[in-house]
Each structure stands twice: as C-alpha cells, then as structure tokens.
Design a protein around this motif. Structure first.
Motif, mmCIF file in Angstrom:
data_model
loop_
_atom_site.group_PDB
_atom_site.id
_atom_site.type_symbol
_atom_site.label_atom_id
_atom_site.label_comp_id
_atom_site.label_asym_id
_atom_site.label_seq_id
_atom_site.Cartn_x
_atom_site.Cartn_y
_atom_site.Cartn_z
ATOM 1 N N GLY A 146 55.782 53.730 45.841
ATOM 2 C CA GLY A 146 54.633 54.494 45.388
ATOM 3 C C GLY A 146 53.323 53.898 45.861
ATOM 4 N N PRO A 147 52.214 54.593 45.645
ATOM 5 C CA PRO A 147 50.911 54.117 46.080
ATOM 6 C C PRO A 147 50.415 52.964 45.212
ATOM 7 N N VAL A 148 49.593 52.120 45.808
ATOM 8 C CA VAL A 148 48.935 51.056 45.052
ATOM 9 C C VAL A 148 47.650 51.622 44.464
ATOM 10 N N ALA A 149 47.520 51.484 43.162
ATOM 11 C CA ALA A 149 46.352 52.005 42.456
ATOM 12 C C ALA A 149 45.649 50.864 41.751
ATOM 13 N N GLN A 150 44.567 51.174 41.059
ATOM 14 C CA GLN A 150 43.898 50.161 40.252
ATOM 15 C C GLN A 150 43.344 50.816 38.994
ATOM 16 N N ASP A 151 43.397 50.067 37.906
ATOM 17 C CA ASP A 151 42.886 50.540 36.624
ATOM 18 C C ASP A 151 42.787 49.329 35.711
ATOM 19 N N THR A 152 42.164 49.481 34.586
ATOM 20 C CA THR A 152 42.097 48.403 33.613
ATOM 21 C C THR A 152 43.480 48.192 33.005
ATOM 22 N N ALA A 153 43.946 46.947 32.984
ATOM 23 C CA ALA A 153 45.245 46.607 32.415
ATOM 24 C C ALA A 153 45.055 45.621 31.275
ATOM 25 N N SER A 154 45.754 45.864 30.171
ATOM 26 C CA SER A 154 45.626 45.012 28.992
ATOM 27 C C SER A 154 46.990 44.522 28.550
ATOM 28 N N ILE A 155 47.090 43.210 28.337
ATOM 29 C CA ILE A 155 48.335 42.597 27.894
ATOM 30 C C ILE A 155 48.002 41.518 26.868
ATOM 31 N N ALA A 156 48.711 41.494 25.774
ATOM 32 C CA ALA A 156 48.530 40.477 24.736
ATOM 33 C C ALA A 156 47.080 40.383 24.278
ATOM 34 N N GLY A 157 46.402 41.528 24.240
ATOM 35 C CA GLY A 157 45.024 41.547 23.777
ATOM 36 C C GLY A 157 44.008 41.123 24.816
ATOM 37 N N LEU A 158 44.436 40.876 26.046
ATOM 38 C CA LEU A 158 43.538 40.461 27.122
ATOM 39 C C LEU A 158 43.463 41.574 28.153
ATOM 40 N N SER A 159 42.267 41.947 28.527
ATOM 41 C CA SER A 159 42.067 43.103 29.393
ATOM 42 C C SER A 159 41.418 42.681 30.702
ATOM 43 N N MET A 160 41.957 43.180 31.806
ATOM 44 C CA MET A 160 41.423 42.876 33.134
ATOM 45 C C MET A 160 41.078 44.177 33.852
ATOM 46 N N PRO A 161 39.808 44.367 34.233
ATOM 47 C CA PRO A 161 39.438 45.601 34.933
ATOM 48 C C PRO A 161 39.900 45.601 36.378
ATOM 49 N N GLN A 162 40.020 46.806 36.928
ATOM 50 C CA GLN A 162 40.357 46.994 38.343
ATOM 51 C C GLN A 162 41.602 46.207 38.751
ATOM 52 N N GLN A 163 42.633 46.304 37.931
ATOM 53 C CA GLN A 163 43.874 45.595 38.229
ATOM 54 C C GLN A 163 44.753 46.414 39.180
ATOM 55 N N PRO A 164 45.095 45.855 40.337
ATOM 56 C CA PRO A 164 46.008 46.562 41.237
ATOM 57 C C PRO A 164 47.419 46.644 40.650
ATOM 58 N N PHE A 165 48.064 47.758 40.815
ATOM 59 C CA PHE A 165 49.446 47.949 40.397
ATOM 60 C C PHE A 165 50.033 49.073 41.232
#
Length: 556
Positions: A146-165
C-alpha cells in the motif's frame, strides 16, 4: 499474530529500488565493537550528556506512557493505537520496524474478515511512494502492500504528528483476522522500509545514508522518533506479556514507553548490548558525518548457552549460509508466538522430552503434562528460564494427561542479514520482562543500544503447573484459555514535537570518543566471530556495496 519474519533486503541495487524488509557507571569505555567483541552491561541508563557528537539524542525529557495489551490465546498480542481519527489495534512486533494499518481500500478475504476500524483511504496524506512488505520464513510468507501516508499517531498517551505509516490496500497477513488491524514494528530504523521509501522520495534516492540516518527524527518508525525527540524520560520501551492459556495470569500485559514500569528497579535487570551489524554483512553503511559507526539492525543479543532441565545443550553443528560462524545469538521477537532454534538442537530437545518423538521423528512430540521441563537461556551470565507452563500445550481436547511440545520448532540457519540462530518469541516473553533501550540512534558508540531482562518465573512454577493440570482435569480435561481486547492507554495525551538534527561534526566511534560505559557483568568475555550484520534496511539505495539477501522471520 506472531511475527518471525525474514525480510529480504537488497543492499545497493538500483537507486530507486525499495528494499523489502519487514526487528552506578564504571569508567570502562566502550570502544567500537567489531564482530568479535561484546560487553554485558549492568546499568544501561546514562545521565545526560552535554555537547559532543550525537548530543541531540542525549536530551532527556519528562514524558512517558503505558498501555495494556490485548491477547488472542497467547498467539497475537495487540496494542491500541490512534492514527488520525481512527482508533484501532495493531500487533506488537519487536521483530520488524514498520507501522502499517489496513485502509478501507483493502478488499482481500483477510481484510473482509477484520472487525477492527480501517483507516479511511479518503484521508490518506501521501508521504511519497508505496511499500510491499514481506513477512515469512523460507517455507511460508505473507505480504502487505500500500501507499506510504502520514498522519498524527498516538500510542500509550504519546502523540507524534506527521508520522509515516503504510495504509495497506492489499494483504493476506493473518494478524488482521486476530484482533489487530495491522502491525506495529518496534525495531530499529535501519530495518524500516517505510522510512527508506520516504527518504528516497524526498531526496531522490540518495546514494549515501546521511539523509536516512538524520531523517529518523522526521520520518523514522514511531518509537524511534519518540526516542530521538529528547522528550522521553529515557529512549526506551518495556514489554510484559500476559499468559492467557494453560494457566491464566502471570505478568500484567503492558507496553511502557520512555521508562521502566512502575515498581521495577533498573538494577534488577540484566543488561546486555544489542548486536551490531557491519555493512559487509548487511548492516547500514555509516553516514559521512560518522564514518566509523556500526549500527544495530534488530533487537538481537548474544547467548551464553542454552540448557534443558539443568543440562547444557551441545552447540549446533548446522552450518550458517554464506557466512562464517556468527556465534550464538537470539532475536527477541514479540511477533513470534513460539520459540525457534537450530534444527539439530530443537530435535535434541524434543527427543529428550518426548518418548514418542525419540522413537519416531515423524511422531508428534507428546509427553506427560505432569512432567515439567525447564528450557533456559543464559544471557549476560544469568539464567532466564521459560516457565514450564509456557513449554506445554494442550494436545487434544478433553485430555489434560498428554501434552505436546509444539512451542519450539526449527528455524533457518544464520545468514547475512540474519545472524541469529534462535528467535525467542512469546513463550520466553511471558516468562521475562524485557526492556529495549535505543540509545543514540545517530552515534551508537556514544550511547549503545541494549536490552534488559528480568525473569518473572515464580519459584513455585512447577506447583503452579500441577495446579493448572488439576484445574484442567476438573474442566473435562481442558486447560484454561481466553482472549483479551486491547485496552486504552493510561497516560494523558501528550503531543511530542519531532526534533530536527543538523549534520553533526564528524566523530570517530573509537574508544577515545566513547563515553563511559557500564561495567561488564560476570559472564565470560565471549568472542564471536562475526557479529555479522544483517541485510538490513531501507530502500535507501546503496546501503552496502554488496547485494545481500536475508530472511527475517515473522510467523503470522
């Protein structure tokens, strides 16, 4: 879902080729480690450093978070994650490095069976390029494309903007059918195809690794970015897996980011260095600003020995593929639901525990449930046993008398890009609290990566197995089994801004440039011929001067 996969990485092929890989201080100084040198650490967490090469990664912040884990019958461990506006769950995998979730564009049979929320394809913000991730060993395999996208990702209460996935539109990976909507790879950047794809897109397939190494803070795997941001208390995470079969209980399943779990003291863990991979054997080519650095490829450590019921097992005589003897090492892999080892050693174990297998190698390795067995791995001079309750499995329903040793199977021989001969998956992780310390991601010699181990096997484990058998007999001969949905995080939502790294001044990773390192522990100084690096990483073309193919196991 168990991920014991072999990633086939092509180092330095075509510039546009995307590699398919889809894991108290003393004054002793840590020199650059070559194939034959390793130290054990008693205390891995450094105080803050000031200035010098790699100092950007030595900042320490105040943030940390913890979240419970879901568990599907001890086969697939999941963690809740939020990507954009989508709350879902992903399989926890220390054996790979990429984050991916299924998008609503996926129409495969596997995707149709998923009950987890899919990522809306209408919300995809392209980050450049696409990936075709391969999981599996030499006999089996699955894919995710699939395509590589980016968005805010949050794990264990910690959020990182523009995260590639990767927003997957085509997969046959069975994790999607078992309580997860994708995979959360917690491995090192050097094995991330998503990061490599983004870097290739941004910098027109660079021929050096400078942009890739520096790009981790902006385009790397989620936990690597959090570690590199300087916002965490420590650049690390800790995993404890619960037990949901045979005898429900054990550890409280959790992922803790940025620190050790509450109540766990650093000095109680046995810390050992992560094996480093040189470019010759598939590791990352060092960047021009750190030409002498050697980088980690996956969460792999050296083993002292392996024991069964108190007896040291003979070393494997299975020859490695295309390399000299790399020594005895193990991949620590939550994505692997079982234990995997050299074929001759595994056969010896099964013959010892199973009279049926000893008489006929084609027979199932059955043995009396009430006969406990102790499979132990010596790491850093200390013994880490697999709980006898995690060594057994129910052979047939309504029968708590005859069990089967199907939690241990053969693995492929070591090869370039995959030097480990053992993969210690969930049975080991259920018996051990494991802490993963990234250290300095641009200059590993400044703050080396390492893993800490703390056995959680109770002293009365045999009695606990006996009680589990008695309970099973009262339950029509059936052992306990259950599944748990991934819960929500315990930390408040905190947004972590990604850091930006300037090109550091060139520095040698020799002993003279290295900081003080923790004192070595008692285990004998082991020389390994070749901590041979694995064919690692990204699609950054020209990562190595040789074309190496390596498998990285991931059993899904």
């Amino acid at each position: 879902m168990h991920s014991f996969t072999f990633y086939i990485h092509f180092l330095v092929l075509l510039p546009s080729l995307a590699l398919a890989l889809p894991h108290g201080l003393s004054r002793t100084r840590l020199s650059r480690r070559d194939a034959g040198e390793t130290r054990n650490f008693t205390v891995p967490i450094y105080s803050r450093k000031r200035g010098g090469a790699g100092a950007a990664h030595e900042r320490r912040g105040t943030y940390s978070g913890s979240v419970g884990l879901g568990d599907t019958a001890d086969l697939f461990y999941t963690v809740p994650i939020t990507i954009g506006d989508t709350d879902t769950a992903v399989n926890l995998d220390t054996g790979s490095s990429d984050l991916w979730v299924v998008s609503d564009a996926c129409k495969t049979n596997v995707c149709k069976t998923s009950r987890m929320p899919a990522y809306p394809s209408s919300q995809i913000k392209p980050a450049g390029g696409s990936v075709a991730l391969q999981y599996g060993d030499s006999l089996t395999g699955t894919h995710a494309k699939g395509p590589v996208a980016q968005d805010t990702a949050s794990i264990a209460g910690l959020s990182m903007p523009q995260q590639p996935f990767a927003a997957i539109s085509d997969t046959n990976n069975t994790s999607v059918m078992n309580g997860a909507n994708g995979i959360f790879g917690l491995g090192f950047p050097s094995s991330s195809q998503v990061q490599a794809t983004v870097i290739n897109s941004k910098f027109n397939s660079p021929t050096k690794t400078d942009d890739f190494v520096l790009g981790t803070t902006q385009d790397g795997p989620l936990l690597s970015r959090l570690a590199a941001s300087g916002a965490l208390e420590q650049p690390m995470f800790t995993i404890a897996l619960q037990r949901d079969t045979i005898d429900i209980g054990g550890q409280s399943g959790s992922l803790t980011v940025g620190k050790l779990p509450d109540g766990v003291d650093n000095s109680s863990l046995t810390w050992v260095p992560v094996r480093l991979y040189t470019p010759k054997l598939g590791g990352l080519n060092p960047p021009s600003f750190a030409p002498n650095e050697v980088y980690p490829l996956r969460w792999e450590v050296l083993l002292d020995a392996v024991y069964l019921d108190g007896q040291k097992l003979a070393d494997s005589t299975v020859a490695p593929q295309g390399i000299s003897n790399p020594g005895l090492s193990a991949l620590i892999d939550t994505g692997n639901s079982i234990l995997r080892g050299p074929s001759d050693v595994v056969s010896s174990i099964l013959r010892s525990v199973s009279p049926a297998f000893a008489a006929n190698r084609n027979a199932a390795p059955t043995f009396p449930c009430g006969t406990p067995h102790n499979l132990t791995f010596q790491i850093g001079g200390k013994m880490f046993p697999v709980d006898p309750r995690d060594f057994v499995s129910q052979n047939q329903t309504n029968d708590a008398t005859t069990c089967i040793a199907n939690n241990i199977v053969n693995t492929d021989p070591p090869s370039a890009g995959a030097l480990f001969s053992w993969s210690l998956g969930d049975p080991f992780m259920k018996s051990t609290l494991v802490a993963f310390y990234y250290g300095n991601l641009t200059h590993p010699s400044v703050d080396p990566p390492r893993i800490g181990f703390l056995s959680t096997v109770p002293t009365d484990a045999v009695a606990e197995l006996d009680q589990a058998i008695d309970d099973a007999k009262e339950n029509n001969g059936n052992f306990e089994t259950t599944s748990q949905i991934a819960p929500t995080g315990s930390a408040s939502e905190i947004s972590v801004a990604p850091s930006t790294l300037a090109v550091p001044t060139a520095v040698s990773s020799s002993a003279s440039a290295a900081p003080s390192a923790p004192s070595s522990t008692s285990s004998s100084d082991r020389s390994k011929n070749g901590a041979q690096p694995s064919a690692h990483l990204s699609t950054v073309a020209v990562l190595s001067t040789a074309l190496l193919s390596s498998l990285i196991w991931t059993l899904f």
